[in-house]
Design a protein around this motif. Structure first.
Motif: not given
Length: 268
Positions: A160-167, A239-252, A1-5
């Motif tokens: 230890d942990f699996q996020d919801g997308v991974t699980a 869509l969430a796993a493949a998001a390459g930018s914050v905009d793509e993530l927000v638009n999931c 993903m592009d710089d999301a910080t």
């Protein structure tokens, strides 16, 4: 993903501290130190039960709080001391893992550290079980570091942990067994579906707990596959796993608005 910080450094509607903003001015910026502060303010409902602590109905209703501002309202109504002063267990806010994670994330953002909460499943509470759980990811300067503000655990492995997308993806691909995912009396696909939409919501900074608001998930039987519903959730997870930018993530959620968590959802 592009710089999301920059995106994750700014508060969300749910993590904004509002009138409590000045209370963080003297807090440390160190992420793990902030996690310890959170543990001194909150008590998990299960921990309270194990310790035999009894709370009034009003105090127990704090478990329904949504948002960091509401959490701090409750904390301060019980004990108005500075936030870095550890409370006795009987004067801590009654909550659950969501409250620990959201408050920690809010304090991190308020002190300048990009952070996000993740909804998923922890593998360290019960043998051969994945228990639904909320944790925090923060940016350490070179990558995202996972930490659990409820337990203080910060040494992680893949078990230890699996996020919801991974699980979700692991179970849909047959690599994991859905019956191993859940909590209490709830196990299987319903837990996986709810954690998926909560996790994608949190990644887009809509951080609420519970999926009781989502009519689309009310299929019977809850713990079994449902082809039409699950195929839609497959697309959301992709869509969430493949998001390459914050905009793509927000638009999931654009294609699936019925899965978008509402910012005012009650945490239960």
């Amino acid at each position: 993903m592009d710089d999301a910080t920059p995106f994750y450094r700014q508060p969300s509607r749910t993590s904004v501290l509002g009138r409590h903003r000045d209370r963080v001015l003297d807090l440390p910026a160190d992420p793990e130190a902030l996690g310890a502060i959170v543990r001194g303010l909150l008590i998990h409902d299960h921990t309270a039960a194990v310790q035999g602590l009894r709370f009034s109905a009003e105090r127990m209703s704090h478990r329904e709080a949504v948002g960091a501002g509401a959490i701090l309202d409750n904390v301060i109504s019980i004990d108005p001391a500075p936030l870095d002063r550890e409370r006795p267990v009987e004067r801590r806010m009654f909550g659950f893992c969501y409250h620990f994670a959201l408050l920690h994330c809010a304090l991190l953002r308020a002190t300048g550290t990009p952070a996000r909460i993740r909804c998923g499943f922890a593998g360290y509470f019960a043998a051969q079980r994945w228990i639904d759980h909320w944790v925090v990811e923060y940016w350490d300067g070179s990558g995202w570091t996972l930490t659990d503000p409820q337990t203080g655990r910060s040494n992680w492995s893949g078990d230890d942990f699996q996020d919801g997308v991974t699980a979700w993806k692991l179970c849909r691909d047959g690599a994991s067994q859905p019956a191993a995912y859940g909590n209490g009396e709830l196990w299987g696909w319903d837990e996986l579906r709810g954690s998926l939409i909560n996790d994608v919501g949190a990644l887009s900074k809509v951080e609420v707990a519970g999926w009781y608001w989502c009519d689309r998930l009310r299929v019977e039987p809850l713990d079994q596959p449902h082809d039409e519903l699950d195929q839609s959730l497959d697309s959301l997870a992709h869509l969430a796993a493949a998001a390459g930018s914050v905009d793509e993530l927000v638009n999931c959620f654009d294609l699936y608005p019925e899965f978008r968590p509402p910012a005012g959802a009650v945490a239960r």
